[in-house]
Design an enzyme around this catalytic site. Sequence first.
Site, mmCIF file in Angstrom:
data_model
loop_
_atom_site.group_PDB
_atom_site.id
_atom_site.type_symbol
_atom_site.label_atom_id
_atom_site.label_comp_id
_atom_site.label_asym_id
_atom_site.label_seq_id
_atom_site.Cartn_x
_atom_site.Cartn_y
_atom_site.Cartn_z
ATOM 1 N N LYS A 1 -22.408 19.937 15.188
ATOM 2 C CA LYS A 1 -23.508 19.934 14.226
ATOM 3 C C LYS A 1 -22.993 19.548 12.840
ATOM 4 C CE LYS A 1 -27.205 22.898 12.390
ATOM 5 N NZ LYS A 1 -27.855 24.219 12.443
ATOM 6 N N SER B 1 -32.667 24.177 13.429
ATOM 7 C CA SER B 1 -32.129 23.061 12.669
ATOM 8 C C SER B 1 -31.044 22.277 13.412
ATOM 9 C CB SER B 1 -31.561 23.564 11.341
ATOM 10 O OG SER B 1 -30.469 24.439 11.563
ATOM 11 N N SER C 1 -31.934 28.695 14.795
ATOM 12 C CA SER C 1 -31.623 27.266 14.802
ATOM 13 C C SER C 1 -30.805 26.755 15.984
ATOM 14 C CB SER C 1 -30.908 26.881 13.502
ATOM 15 O OG SER C 1 -31.796 26.986 12.416
#
Length: 477
Positions: A67, A142, A166
């Site tokens: 990420k 996210s 997330s």
Amino acid sequence: KMSGKPEFCDGTCKDYQRVYELTAPTPTVKYPRTPGYRDTQDDSWYYRCDIKGAEKGLLAGKTVAIKDNVTVAGVPMMNGSKLLEGFVPDRDATVVTRILDAGGRILGKSVCEDLCFSGNSCTSSTGPVKNPHDPTRSAGGSSSGSGSLVARKVVDVAIGGDQGGSIRIPASWCGIVGLKPTYGLVPYTGIMPIEKTIDHAGPMARTVEDCAALLEVIAGYDDGNDPRQFPAVPHPPYSKLVNDGIKGKKIGILTEGFVDVEEDLARVVRQRALTLKEAGAEVSDVSLPIHMDGLAIWTPVAFEGTYQMMIKGNGHGYNWKGSYDLPLQEALAGSYNLRPFDCPLPVKIVMIFSEYMQRNYQNKFYGKAQNLVQHLTREYNRILKDYDVIVMPTLPAKVVKLPSKGHSVYETLKLELDMIRNTAPFNATGHPALSVNAGFSEGLPALPCGMMIVGRMFDDLTLLQVARAVEKTFEDK
């Protein structure tokens, strides 16, 4: 009265000057790599690279996406935001080093939402991330790129981050496995913080076995670099124990977790939970009314804590011992000062609201919310004495549509933040929580329905075992 002041200040300035001159330690970058390239073809990649780890290890042969709020030395990092565009880290996050040490091969940085502050996949400065099952819908945020890349089999596993859901939101909406580990189990060192008391990082994978293997690699104490951790962090060999079954385990279906959940989604999750009886588990309903207040308790912590740490503290803040990423801190400070208007809409709301609350109420609500977190934690612990895990829908709705220009500000904010009432409470308390696909909705397109499994602190293994049992109900058919 003032005669000693200049001399005192002169000595203090010399101390600061000496600190400026000293060289602070930085982590060693162990594996060679090139900066890679910006991927403009796949909406789930921010930057592509190819970093090969050790020849042997638990992740040998596995491809990994990281990420883009996680530092990878020499590879640009944007954290989904214009504010960090052009920033290149000088260090590998601890989880990155551990993945490479275990033989993993990192193929790039996955897109994340702008400053990681959206549950929808529409806020990244590089553009929206589309759902693998329906390109008009959200992949969830996210950790949006990580969820999409894993679901589409572009990579085997990925790293996600989770402050309000997330990891679990994209896992649910993409139909994969995503684990928010127990708070402090996985070191957050080298990852862009939001709020120290709710920050989590964890594994995302297509299978529970791969999720267990990645957790085994990244879990464990980081020698004091991360203040979220305790020196003795228990972590068994998850990959060896994940298939041990759930015979005799007690599973509670949390009544409040089904309130105002879409009817077909609730039905899929409940029916899948009941099938675990066939694996030898005891399954029954359980009620905990304070779960309905969990999101409210999380909110002042997330809002005001984020404002103090990520915004005013330039991603790091004060008052903790550990490893501060100074280049990242300086990059954020410069951007916040010069371009605050480039913050995403949800963060602007957090900034304005938190500034108002702190001017008028100081830290009263933050402090009271943290006190309530302790009560909320004890209440979950109370029912987890009688049950090994509790289950509920990960989210209140199936995959939502991506917002369009026709949506109002209120409608857009609702699409970005209105799905976290089951996920956020466990960021506040720190209990491990895992999302696994429980099935698909009827009709077309058939959309994944995530089941969230929550367990005792540092008993992440039981979550993985229950999730593996859920997987086996599909395999048996």
